[in-house]
Design a protein around this motif. Structure first.
Motif, PDB file in Angstrom:
ATOM      1  N   TYR A  19       0.808  -1.215   0.000  1.00  0.00           N
ATOM      2  CA  TYR A  19       0.000   0.000   0.000  1.00  0.00           C
ATOM      3  C   TYR A  19       0.845   1.271   0.000  1.00  0.00           C
ATOM      4  O   TYR A  19       0.333   2.342  -0.294  1.00  0.00           O
ATOM      5  N   THR A  20       2.106   1.156   0.358  1.00  0.00           N
ATOM      6  CA  THR A  20       3.008   2.309   0.257  1.00  0.00           C
ATOM      7  C   THR A  20       3.883   2.232  -0.987  1.00  0.00           C
ATOM      8  O   THR A  20       4.415   3.236  -1.437  1.00  0.00           O
ATOM      9  N   ARG A  21       4.013   1.022  -1.539  1.00  0.00           N
ATOM     10  CA  ARG A  21       4.831   0.868  -2.742  1.00  0.00           C
ATOM     11  C   ARG A  21       4.123   1.447  -3.959  1.00  0.00           C
ATOM     12  O   ARG A  21       4.754   2.057  -4.822  1.00  0.00           O
ATOM     13  N   GLN A  22       2.818   1.268  -4.040  1.00  0.00           N
ATOM     14  CA  GLN A  22       2.109   1.707  -5.227  1.00  0.00           C
ATOM     15  C   GLN A  22       1.939   3.225  -5.249  1.00  0.00           C
ATOM     16  O   GLN A  22       2.088   3.914  -4.239  1.00  0.00           O
ATOM     17  N   ASN A  23       1.653   3.723  -6.419  1.00  0.00           N
ATOM     18  CA  ASN A  23       1.416   5.151  -6.595  1.00  0.00           C
ATOM     19  C   ASN A  23       0.283   5.614  -5.688  1.00  0.00           C
ATOM     20  O   ASN A  23      -0.700   4.902  -5.485  1.00  0.00           O
ATOM     21  N   THR A  24       0.430   6.813  -5.118  1.00  0.00           N
ATOM     22  CA  THR A  24      -0.554   7.289  -4.140  1.00  0.00           C
ATOM     23  C   THR A  24      -1.932   7.436  -4.753  1.00  0.00           C
ATOM     24  O   THR A  24      -2.944   7.149  -4.104  1.00  0.00           O
ATOM     25  N   SER A  25      -2.013   7.874  -5.983  1.00  0.00           N
ATOM     26  CA  SER A  25      -3.314   7.979  -6.639  1.00  0.00           C
ATOM     27  C   SER A  25      -3.945   6.603  -6.822  1.00  0.00           C
ATOM     28  O   SER A  25      -5.158   6.439  -6.659  1.00  0.00           O
ATOM     29  N   GLU A  26      -3.129   5.589  -7.154  1.00  0.00           N
ATOM     30  CA  GLU A  26      -3.640   4.223  -7.257  1.00  0.00           C
ATOM     31  C   GLU A  26      -4.140   3.734  -5.905  1.00  0.00           C
ATOM     32  O   GLU A  26      -5.150   3.037  -5.813  1.00  0.00           O
ATOM     33  N   LEU A  27      -3.421   4.109  -4.843  1.00  0.00           N
ATOM     34  CA  LEU A  27      -3.851   3.732  -3.495  1.00  0.00           C
ATOM     35  C   LEU A  27      -5.200   4.346  -3.158  1.00  0.00           C
ATOM     36  O   LEU A  27      -6.094   3.665  -2.629  1.00  0.00           O
ATOM     37  N   ILE A  28      -5.371   5.618  -3.463  1.00  0.00           N
ATOM     38  CA  ILE A  28      -6.649   6.278  -3.187  1.00  0.00           C
ATOM     39  C   ILE A  28      -7.764   5.638  -3.998  1.00  0.00           C
ATOM     40  O   ILE A  28      -8.878   5.430  -3.496  1.00  0.00           O
ATOM     41  N   LYS A  29      -7.470   5.294  -5.234  1.00  0.00           N
ATOM     42  CA  LYS A  29      -8.475   4.633  -6.068  1.00  0.00           C
ATOM     43  C   LYS A  29      -8.919   3.314  -5.439  1.00  0.00           C
ATOM     44  O   LYS A  29     -10.119   3.005  -5.369  1.00  0.00           O
ATOM     45  N   GLU A  30      -7.954   2.532  -4.974  1.00  0.00           N
ATOM     46  CA  GLU A  30      -8.295   1.245  -4.361  1.00  0.00           C
ATOM     47  C   GLU A  30      -9.086   1.432  -3.073  1.00  0.00           C
ATOM     48  O   GLU A  30     -10.012   0.662  -2.788  1.00  0.00           O
ATOM     49  N   LEU A  31      -8.741   2.454  -2.297  1.00  0.00           N
ATOM     50  CA  LEU A  31      -9.446   2.694  -1.036  1.00  0.00           C
ATOM     51  C   LEU A  31     -10.850   3.235  -1.275  1.00  0.00           C
ATOM     52  O   LEU A  31     -11.768   2.951  -0.506  1.00  0.00           O
TER      53      LEU A  31
END
Length: 824
Positions: A449-461
């Motif tokens: 969850y910290t490795r991936q791009n922050t925008s991708e993280l927000i999308k997943e959340l």
């Protein structure tokens, strides 16, 4: 006598032919202390030209003796003087003068448009130039935003591997055409190779993990190093988010080069590199800076804006709206952001043009389709379940968390930035960026969850769990056979994968909080929107899953039994992530209306406005309890920018005489008499003082105010008179009156300086409450006003004096509040 009288190269209101006096460069930008430090410097490199121009037609006279000028600004426009009407670096513009110039220009065009077809065409061009410049700004902003999005996604995936079939494809695009992907592992395809596969020839095992770990760190450090070097060497102004400086520029301050071509080019390149490096930052804030650079560059194509700093700021307001429009895919939110957060002067026509610029920018970005999902942003989601009244409680708790996070972040980040300025560590920006990037990469890689791009993280959340989701956050089991499945039954117990994901999210939350504090303020382009939203989204998703499981295991509780319908989802964890993201961003920036609209446009759901409003207002109230400044206002104060915040209330009972200069312990006010000075005496006053302007009085005995003359205008007028007029000598009499004084027959030719005299300076009486004075400075954009008593000039108040006075009052108020708290 201190230079506060017209505060040293400061922010004073001048006559129409004046050039705004400068303030110190390095001291102004790098002032790390609480009291803003502006040191005195003299105006150099005086411009040649005849210093003849009329005075202002505007005055605030509360008992002062200022006379009205009968001269007309049209004379100023018909006889342009090189350098007159422009400003040097680190000056504040004269809003009143700029608006008067624009009105006179408009009258002149209207008076001539009936003379010929050419003049009529010119008038049409002038009328439409505003729409043309915002159209060009919107087109450029949308195109650059699409380019940045595509490049950032590709370079971010480059840290993990490369697409062999097409090097320019990112990971997702590489697997689009593959026929060998599976639903469970849709991101794996033969065309995409990780670095371990390319170098070691194996995709699994400890060696593969170490190699991928090493390459991830290598690319992160390479991108960060290249970004900071480009910023340091080519465009130092390209660092940071740019929003504090944009706010200051829109308030009337001038920072040459901050919105220039080099800054635009370097910021565009380094923004991609900084985002791809994996640092805890976003590209949304810097996109506002990029859009404003476009607006500033295009404004020079139209004389209406290139020659008027106030009109140019209308374009910059529209450009900031376009920047937010392409950053979040929120055109209406961008307009409201410009109005609420950054703009100082926002007339109705600027609202229309901001709306149009945001529309054009969003249209261009949609046409480019950088994410391949026919949306303007990566994390666009839609929810199909309603929210229930009892959920307002966790929504408000998320608002409390957002307010606490915002207050903590502002204090911690400002403390670190101040320490950076005051210690040797701040002298090595490249080393700091490399160190922070290394720590970020080393700690981030093990956690998905910290490795991936922050925008991708927000999308997943943000994304709600459905039959097409394979995330760990969606690993629920069916009640029928206990296997992983997605059903329409709301009673879905979580599998161990969900609990594992929650632990990883908790670690990611701590990591994001710590690294964002040290990342914002680095000498690379760094936005704060996305990291703040990620922190809130993580916290919100954790709360959402907890509520969901609480509803499952305690479905007979009154709240769940009353509100949750049978056969329908009761809790949507993604909605909690969205509310948490809005709350944390609101706690940091103290945005309200524009933030709710931005997040609403992200999700496309009208029914979720109430939860968003509740969370955002709660975060603002909680944050304001610890301090009313948002992060951008805090950085403005830290850097010492001359910014009078219109949101700040002045509640003290001081008077103008308490703030004016000179004070009782200072030398007397330096003034000029209207008709009994010689050229030599006038030059001596100029050489012996560092003030940038002088009140002109009737005589030493009378002390009644006649007008105000700028130091630079006087110097230019004397130089031009000696060059163009015969008989001007050191003992020539200088007079500011309409008619020359009576002189002996053998006297040398006198020098008339009435044309450079501002005969209607703003004046207030010594008993005027400072609350009114501050309001005048804010609403009229003044830089100085004179203080009089029965027409007799007593002193002067400058913008710097007001800023220092506000700081002194704040310092005296805070210890009193702390004493009261300690007693209680």
């Amino acid at each position: 006598m201190e230079s506060e009288q017209l505060y040293h190269r400061g922010y004073c209101r001048n006559s129409y032919n004046s050039i705004a006096s400068a303030s110190s460069d390095e001291e102004l930008l790098d002032g790390a202390g609480v009291i803003m430090d502006f040191h005195t410097t003299e105006d150099d490199n005086l411009l040649d030209g005849d210093a003849a121009s009329p005075g202002s037609n505007y005055a605030m006279t509360n008992g002062g003796g200022a006379a009205s000028s009968s001269t007309h600004l049209l004379d100023f426009l018909e006889e342009p003087i090189p350098g007159v009407g422009t400003y040097d670096d680190f000056h504040t513009i004269d809003w009143v003068r700029e608006k008067c110039k624009d009105r006179e220009r408009h009258r002149k065009i209207n008076s001539k448009k009936k003379e010929s077809a050419w003049e009529f065409t010119k008038s049409l061009y002038d009328a439409w130039s505003g729409w043309l410049v915002v159209t060009l700004t919107g087109l450029a902003s949308g195109a650059l935003a699409g380019l940045i999005d595509i490049a950032a996604d590709w370079m971010n995936d480059l840290k993990e591997g490369v697409c062999l079939s097409a090097m320019w494809f990112n990971h997702e695009q590489c697997c689009w055409t593959s026929n060998e992907t599976t639903f469970a592992e849709r991101d794996k395809c033969p065309q995409w190779k990780s670095w371990a596969e390319l170098i070691l020839g194996q995709a699994e095992g400890p060696g593969s993990y170490i190699m991928n770990y090493f390459m991830y760190i290598y690319w992160a450090l390479s991108f960060a190093f290249l970004a900071v070097c480009l910023v340091k060497v080519f465009a130092p102004y390209a660092c940071g988010s740019g929003i504090p400086e944009i706010k200051t520029i829109l308030s009337g301050f001038i920072i040459r080069g901050y919105l220039g071509k080099w800054t635009l080019m370097i910021k565009t390149i380094t923004l991609v590199l900084a985002v791809a490096s994996g640092l805890s930052l976003g590209k949304e804030g810097p996109l506002v800076h990029v859009a404003c650079c476009c607006g500033n560059i295009f404004s020079y194509l139209f004389p209406k804006y290139s020659k008027n700093e106030a009109k140019k700021r209308e374009v910059l307001s529209a450009a900031s709206a376009a920047g937010v429009s392409v950053a979040f895919g929120a055109p209406i939110g961008g307009v409201l952001f410009s109005l609420e957060e950054v703009s100082y002067y926002f007339p109705l026509k600027t609202l229309w043009r901001s709306f149009f610029a945001a529309l054009v920018a969003a249209f261009v970005l949609r046409s480019i389709n950088p994410f391949g999902n026919s949306r303007l942003v990566l994390f666009y989601v839609e929810y199909h379940t309603p929210w229930y009244l009892f959920e307002l409680i966790p929504f408000i708790l998320l608002g409390v968390f957002g307010g606490l996070w915002g207050a903590f972040f502002i204090r911690a980040n400002i403390a670190w930035c101040r320490r950076r300025k005051l210690t040797r560590f701040g002298k090595y920006p490249v080393l700091e960026v490399i160190l922070v990037a290394a720590i970020t990469a080393v700690v981030a890689f093990p956690n998905p969850y910290t490795r991936q791009n922050t925008s991708e993280l927000i999308k997943e959340l943000f994304t709600d769990c459905g039959p097409l989701e394979s995330s760990q956050l969606c690993q629920y089991r069916s009640q029928m056979n206990g296997s992983r499945a997605f059903t329409d039954d709301p009673n879905r117990p979580a599998e161990p994968g969900v609990y594992s994901a929650m632990w990883q999210l908790c670690l990611a939350l701590i990591f994001k909080i710590i690294m964002t504090i040290f990342t914002f303020g680095l000498k690379v382009p760094s936005g704060l929107f996305i990291p703040s939203m990620a922190i809130g989204a993580i916290a919100g998703r954790i709360v959402g899953i907890a509520m969901e499981q609480l509803a499952y295991y305690h479905h007979d509780w009154f709240l769940f039994k009353e509100w949750c319908e049978v056969g329908a989802d009761c809790i949507t964890p993604g909605l909690y992530a969205m509310v948490g993201a809005a709350a944390c961003l609101g706690g940091v920036t103290r945005m309200t209306v524009s933030l709710v609209v931005i997040v609403f446009e992200l999700t496309g759901g009208l029914e979720y406005i109430v939860p968003l409003m509740a969370a955002v207002m709660t975060s603002k109230w909680v944050g304001d309890a610890f301090g009313r400044e948002g992060i951008y206002e805090a950085h403005i104060r830290l850097n010492g920018y001359p910014f009078l915040d219109a949101k700040e209330e002045f509640t003290h009972t001081t008077l103008a005489r308490d703030v004016m200069r000179p004070r009782s312990s200072d030398p007397p006010l330096a003034v000029l008499t209207q008709d009994d000075l010689t050229v030599e005496e006038l030059q001596a006053v100029i050489n012996e003082t560092s003030y940038n302007g002088f009140p002109v009085i009737v005589s030493k005995e009378s002390q009644r105010l006649v007008g105000f003359a700028l130091r630079r205008d006087i110097t230019i007028a004397i130089e031009n008179a000696r060059r163009k007029q015969e008989g001007i000598m050191l003992n020539s009499r200088v007079y500011f009156t309409q008619h020359a004084p009576t002189l002996p027959a053998d006297s040398p030719r006198p020098l008339k300086l009435r044309s450079i005299l501002d005969m209607s300076p703003f004046t207030v009486t010594d008993h005027t409450p400072m609350e009114i004075v501050v309001d005048i400075f804010r609403k009229l954009g003044l830089r100085q006003c004179l203080v009089t008593h029965n027409g007799i000039v007593l002193g002067i108040i400058t913008k710097k004096n007001i800023l220092e006075h506000l700081e002194e009052l704040k310092q005296h108020t805070e210890p009193l509040i702390n004493d009261v708290r300690s007693v209680n």
